[in-house]
Every structure is written in structure tokens, then in C-alpha cells.
Scaffold this motif. Structure first.
Motif, mmCIF file in Angstrom:
data_model
loop_
_atom_site.group_PDB
_atom_site.id
_atom_site.type_symbol
_atom_site.label_atom_id
_atom_site.label_comp_id
_atom_site.label_asym_id
_atom_site.label_seq_id
_atom_site.Cartn_x
_atom_site.Cartn_y
_atom_site.Cartn_z
ATOM 1 N N THR A 124 48.820 52.237 58.600
ATOM 2 C CA THR A 124 49.334 51.960 57.265
ATOM 3 C C THR A 124 48.258 51.205 56.503
ATOM 4 O OG1 THR A 124 51.665 51.917 57.869
ATOM 5 C CG2 THR A 124 51.014 50.541 56.003
ATOM 6 N N SER A 125 48.137 51.477 55.197
ATOM 7 C CA SER A 125 47.061 50.863 54.407
ATOM 8 C C SER A 125 47.622 49.994 53.288
ATOM 9 C CB SER A 125 46.154 51.942 53.805
ATOM 10 O OG SER A 125 45.460 52.648 54.818
ATOM 11 N N LEU A 126 46.944 48.876 53.065
ATOM 12 C CA LEU A 126 47.265 47.964 51.975
ATOM 13 C C LEU A 126 46.011 47.829 51.116
ATOM 14 C CD1 LEU A 126 49.635 46.155 51.023
ATOM 15 C CD2 LEU A 126 48.611 44.289 52.373
ATOM 16 N N LEU A 127 46.074 48.351 49.898
ATOM 17 C CA LEU A 127 44.935 48.339 48.977
ATOM 18 C C LEU A 127 45.142 47.177 48.015
ATOM 19 C CD1 LEU A 127 45.451 51.317 50.023
ATOM 20 C CD2 LEU A 127 44.156 52.065 48.036
ATOM 21 N N ILE A 128 44.319 46.147 48.137
ATOM 22 C CA ILE A 128 44.629 44.875 47.491
ATOM 23 C C ILE A 128 43.767 44.601 46.256
ATOM 24 C CG2 ILE A 128 45.297 43.961 49.732
ATOM 25 C CD1 ILE A 128 42.742 42.166 49.551
ATOM 26 N N SER A 129 44.277 43.691 45.436
ATOM 27 C CA SER A 129 43.476 43.058 44.383
ATOM 28 C C SER A 129 43.209 41.621 44.832
ATOM 29 C CB SER A 129 44.220 43.081 43.045
ATOM 30 O OG SER A 129 45.486 42.458 43.157
ATOM 31 N N TYR A 130 42.240 40.979 44.207
ATOM 32 C CA TYR A 130 41.959 39.583 44.548
ATOM 33 C C TYR A 130 41.480 38.831 43.317
ATOM 34 C CZ TYR A 130 37.153 41.410 45.196
ATOM 35 O OH TYR A 130 35.939 42.032 45.037
ATOM 36 N N ARG A 131 41.446 37.527 43.427
ATOM 37 C CA ARG A 131 41.192 36.628 42.302
ATOM 38 C C ARG A 131 40.030 37.074 41.416
ATOM 39 N NH1 ARG A 131 40.438 31.263 45.538
ATOM 40 N NH2 ARG A 131 42.221 32.240 46.581
ATOM 41 N N ASN A 132 40.268 37.007 40.111
ATOM 42 C CA ASN A 132 39.250 37.248 39.080
ATOM 43 C C ASN A 132 38.776 38.698 38.986
ATOM 44 O OD1 ASN A 132 39.168 34.402 38.514
ATOM 45 N ND2 ASN A 132 37.857 34.135 40.310
ATOM 46 N N ASP A 133 39.524 39.647 39.566
ATOM 47 C CA ASP A 133 39.096 41.047 39.499
ATOM 48 C C ASP A 133 39.731 41.811 38.339
ATOM 49 O OD1 ASP A 133 41.710 41.546 40.325
ATOM 50 O OD2 ASP A 133 41.153 42.697 42.114
ATOM 51 N N GLY A 134 40.518 41.112 37.518
ATOM 52 C CA GLY A 134 41.143 41.756 36.371
ATOM 53 C C GLY A 134 42.563 42.214 36.623
ATOM 54 N N GLU A 135 43.000 42.190 37.877
ATOM 55 C CA GLU A 135 44.379 42.549 38.232
ATOM 56 C C GLU A 135 45.118 41.370 38.854
ATOM 57 O OE1 GLU A 135 45.072 47.072 39.101
ATOM 58 O OE2 GLU A 135 43.715 46.263 40.630
ATOM 59 N N ALA A 136 44.475 40.708 39.798
ATOM 60 C CA ALA A 136 45.071 39.535 40.436
ATOM 61 C C ALA A 136 44.909 38.320 39.515
ATOM 62 C CB ALA A 136 44.398 39.285 41.789
ATOM 63 N N PRO A 137 45.640 37.240 39.790
ATOM 64 C CA PRO A 137 45.514 36.046 38.946
ATOM 65 C C PRO A 137 44.087 35.489 38.934
ATOM 66 C CG PRO A 137 47.456 35.894 40.350
ATOM 67 C CD PRO A 137 46.682 37.074 40.825
ATOM 68 N N TYR A 138 43.711 34.942 37.785
ATOM 69 C CA TYR A 138 42.415 34.281 37.669
ATOM 70 C C TYR A 138 42.499 32.867 38.237
ATOM 71 C CZ TYR A 138 40.316 37.930 34.804
ATOM 72 O OH TYR A 138 39.794 39.125 34.372
ATOM 73 N N THR A 139 41.375 32.372 38.724
ATOM 74 C CA THR A 139 41.279 30.982 39.160
ATOM 75 C C THR A 139 40.939 30.106 37.964
ATOM 76 O OG1 THR A 139 38.950 31.354 39.728
ATOM 77 C CG2 THR A 139 40.571 31.589 41.498
ATOM 78 N N SER A 140 40.938 28.807 38.159
ATOM 79 C CA SER A 140 40.668 27.888 37.053
ATOM 80 C C SER A 140 39.261 28.071 36.490
ATOM 81 C CB SER A 140 40.870 26.440 37.512
ATOM 82 O OG SER A 140 40.000 26.143 38.597
ATOM 83 N N ASP A 141 38.290 28.390 37.347
ATOM 84 C CA ASP A 141 36.928 28.573 36.841
ATOM 85 C C ASP A 141 36.650 30.013 36.415
ATOM 86 O OD1 ASP A 141 36.729 29.824 39.300
ATOM 87 O OD2 ASP A 141 35.084 28.603 40.040
#
Length: 416
Positions: A206-223
Motif C-alpha cells: 500500500t502506498s502513501l503519497l505525502i506532502s510536507y512542510r512548506n511544499d505548497g500543500e502541507a502547512p507552512y512553518t513559522s520561517d
């Protein structure tokens, strides 16, 4: 008052000395000013270089002119300026109209170098009106969603530090407890990882195709800055936790480009690393110092400026200039130097024509740890575009290695 013959030479010498002192002082001032200007220019270029490395792009440049879209007896075709990307064999994506339009571009039908144009098949237009488009950008992404590639998907969300990160879940055809977690590269999104689904499914995962911080889909970090793997691994750890909470017993991490650096950091730093069975890395960054030096050379940035840019990223004193919340220890991500510390089976697929991440460090890493690192060199393809040029060869290489690696690393008494 007239000067005596004996006094005149003395006056002349004094005048010359005063003149020399004045001009020497002026010259010294000019030299200091010039040195200050050079230092300022050097520092400014280093800051710009450093910020470019760690700052995500919010918009893409439409740097490819669309010359014509024509109907032929063989179907719709497109005429583009000929360059290294548009004349590469295989299938690719073309984004246009600010990214709202997307088409899959296929085989080359006509290419005469002296004319400076190339004509290719339009395999499919997923969105937008390609016939009216005038500019766009070339991409290694072939499908906009897993479903478009023939893999039914579920839209899920993963709890990360700053909220919820969207992901695609593609279930295996078999009830297995090994999941693949797909990690895209810098400047890309999870669409890049769709190409890994065929190999993962053939290995029963089974596959999980993820987004991650600051990539335009996942939430942005403070910086709002890339951590080059040193911060993003926590979002991969969250994806592992999601998999374990939803039936997985262990995982295989797939990583493209910076996604490879992120996968290596996850295996190294996460307490959940014990659940990582293997890593599949495509065009990975295994030594950021070498990659950044390579990009300084590509952009004709003097070596000392490039080193200053690296220093700004790596030291707390540079934070106000780079915008980073914390410095990034680039040397800790030199896996060639740390080759013996790798404890998880790794497959590296890397094109010898990769213009963005040089292939040399990948080959060096495999040479230094041949028991755990397998290196497959592709003769064709740009950065992370081995699949584009030869998808069958890519899937065969990855699927075959996975069958061996997962069998070899299966825990005693474990069965499917």
C-alpha cells in the motif's frame, strides 16, 4: 618675497611630498572603498545564493514558449523550442496558464536541430485549453493524480506539527502490512511520486503519497523555509505513524532528490526508524555540500561566495539573512562520509546525465557501503527523470530489488 637659490629645491620637495601624501591618501581611500564594495557585493551574492537554496518558490516561471499546437492524422501535436528537456525521449508534463492547465507530452515526431524546434505528440490534456496557451513549464510529472495513472486513490490527511498535511492513499491488491511512503523533492509536490506506484504495487505494498512542510500543500512553518531534510523528516515520521495506526507493520521510504535526503534523515533520526525496512532513492541528495558547490559552479558564482552561502545556512549568525529559524548542519547530511552509519538497505537509482544533483556522490556512497547500498546507474534522463525515459527499466530495477531486499530483511517468524 623671493626664495634664495638654496631654498627653492626644499620648497619643491615639500610640495611634491604633500601632493604624494594627498594622492596616496585618496588612493588608499579608493582602495578601501573598492574593497568594501567588493566585500558588500560578495556578501550580497552569498546571501542571495543562500536564500535561494532554502526559500520555496511560491510561483513557477513560465519559461517555455509554446510555438504551436496542431492537429495531424496521428492526433494532436505540439511544437516547442528545442532544448535539452524538450528533446529528451519519453513522456513529460507541460504546465501552462499559471499551472491551471496541464498536458502530458509524448513521443518526438520531428526534430531538426538547425531549425531549433521540436514537434511532439500530445498524449492527453488533463485541464485547460492547450490550443490557446502561449507559455508554460516542462515537468517530469506525468499524471496529475494516481487515478489518472490507473491507481484508485483515497484522499487522507496526516497530523503534522502545524496542522494537517494532505496525502493520497493507494491500497495494495493484497492485504499486506508493509507500506510505501513516497517523499517528493525540493520544488515539487506529491504528483512527482506517482511514478513509484507501479513498483510499489508489484511488491505488494500500500502506498502513501505525502506532502510536507512548506511544499505548497502541507502547512507552512513559522520561517517558511526548507530544512533540506533536517526539519522535513518529522513530517515523514508523522506519515509512518499514520501508516502504523492504519494497519502497517513496517514501511519502505521512497525519496526523489531532496526527498532522498529527507528519507535518510528519517531513518537516522526518528524513533520510528526501526519500522523502516528499506529506502528507494531516485537522484538523491546524499551530500549537500557537494550539491551546493555544484550549483555555485553552474551559476558562475565564485567558490568563496558559494562557501560563504553555505556558512550562512549552517551558522546561527546567518539566520537573520537567510530567514531560517535555526541553522542547518550541512555536514551532518554528508552520507558519503557517514556511509558506514547506514543500517537500512538502500537502492539508489541515478542518471549519469543528472544536471542538478551530480551522480558521483551516489556512486561513492554505494562503493563505501556495498553490503547495504545498491546503485543502479541510468545512461539517460535528467534529474529524477529516469522513469520518464524508460519506465519499464525503472520499474523492473526497483521491483526486483524490493523483492530481494524485503525478503532478506523480513524478521524471523514473520510472514505475509
Amino acid at each position: 618675497m623671493q626664495l634664495s637659490a638654496s631654498e627653492a629645491p626644499v620648497q619643491a620637495v615639500s610640495a611634491q611630498t604633500a601632493s604624494w601624501v594627498k594622492w596616496t591618501a585618496f588612493g588608499a581611500g579608493m582602495g578601501m572603498a573598492a574593497s568594501t564594495a567588493v566585500l558588500a557585493a560578495t556578501s550580497g551574492l552569498a546571501v542571495y545564493f543562500a536564500r535561494q537554496i532554502v526559500t520555496p518558490r511560491r510561483a513557477r516561471d513560465e519559461n517555455l514558449e509554446i510555438l504551436a499546437v496542431i492537429d495531424t492524422p496521428e492526433g494532436q501535436q505540439i511544437i516547442l523550442p528545442a532544448n535539452a528537456d524538450t528533446t529528451a525521449e519519453g513522456s513529460y508534463g507541460l504546465y501552462f496558464d499559471g499551472g491551471t492547465g496541464y498536458a502530458r507530452i509524448g513521443a518526438i515526431r520531428s526534430y531538426v536541430p538547425r531549425e531549433g524546434t521540436v514537434q511532439r505528440d500530445v498524449e492527453r490534456v488533463y485541464s485547460g485549453d492547450l490550443a490557446t496557451a502561449v507559455r508554460g513549464w516542462w515537468s517530469g510529472t506525468i499524471h496529475p493524480t494516481p487515478s489518472d495513472a490507473g491507481f484508485p486513490q483515497e484522499d487522507v490527511e496526516i497530523d503534522v506539527e502545524n496542522g494537517k498535511a494532505p496525502a493520497w492513499l493507494v491500497r495494495s491488491l493484497d492485504a499486506t502490512d508493509t507500506w510505501a511512503i513516497m517523499v517528493h523533492g525540493r520544488g515539487a509536490q506529491r504528483t512527482e511520486t506517482i511514478r513509484g506506484l507501479g513498483a510499489a504495487r508489484s511488491a505488494g505494498m500500500t502506498s502513501l503519497l505525502i506532502s510536507y512542510r512548506n511544499d505548497g500543500e502541507a502547512p507552512y512553518t513559522s520561517d517558511g523555509r526548507y530544512g533540506l531534510g533536517l526539519t522535513e523528516w518529522r513530517d515523514v515520521e508523522a506519515a509512518i505513524r499514520y501508516a502504523l495506526d492504519h494497519g502497517a507493520r513496517d514501511v519502505v521510504l521512497f525519496g526523489w532528490s531532496m526527498g532522498g535526503a529527507i528519507a535518510l534523515q528519517t531513518a537516522d533520526k526518528s524513533p520510528l526508524g526501526r519500522h523502516i525496512r528499506a529506502l528507494v532513492l531516485d537522484g538523491p541528495v546524499v551530500n549537500w555540500v557537494e550539491v551546493l558547490a555544484h550549483h555555485a559552479r553552474l551559476n558562475r558564482i565564485p567558490a568563496q561566495v558559494g562557501r560563504l552561502g553555505q556558512w550562512l545556512i549552517s551558522n546561527a549568525a546567518g539566520r537573520t539573512l537567510t530567514g531560517l529559524a535555526a541553522p542547518l548542519d550541512l555536514k551532518s547530511m554528508d552520507w558519503v562520509a557517514r556511509a558506514e552509519e547506514i543500517r537500512t538497505p538502500v537502492l539508489i537509482v541515478h542518471s549519469e546525465r543528472d544536471e542538478f544533483v551530480p551522480v558521483g556522490p551516489s556512486a561513492d556512497l554505494a562503493e563505501k557501503n556495498p553490503d547495504l547500498v545498491t546503485f543502479v546507474r541510468f545512461p539517460q534522463g535528467g534529474h529524477t527523470r529516469e522513469y520518464n525515459t524508460d519506465p519499464v527499466c525503472w520499474e523492473d530495477a526497483v521491483s526486483g530489488w524490493l523483492r530481494t531486499a524485503l525478503g532478506r530483511t523480513r524478521r524471523p517468524g514473520e510472514h505475509r
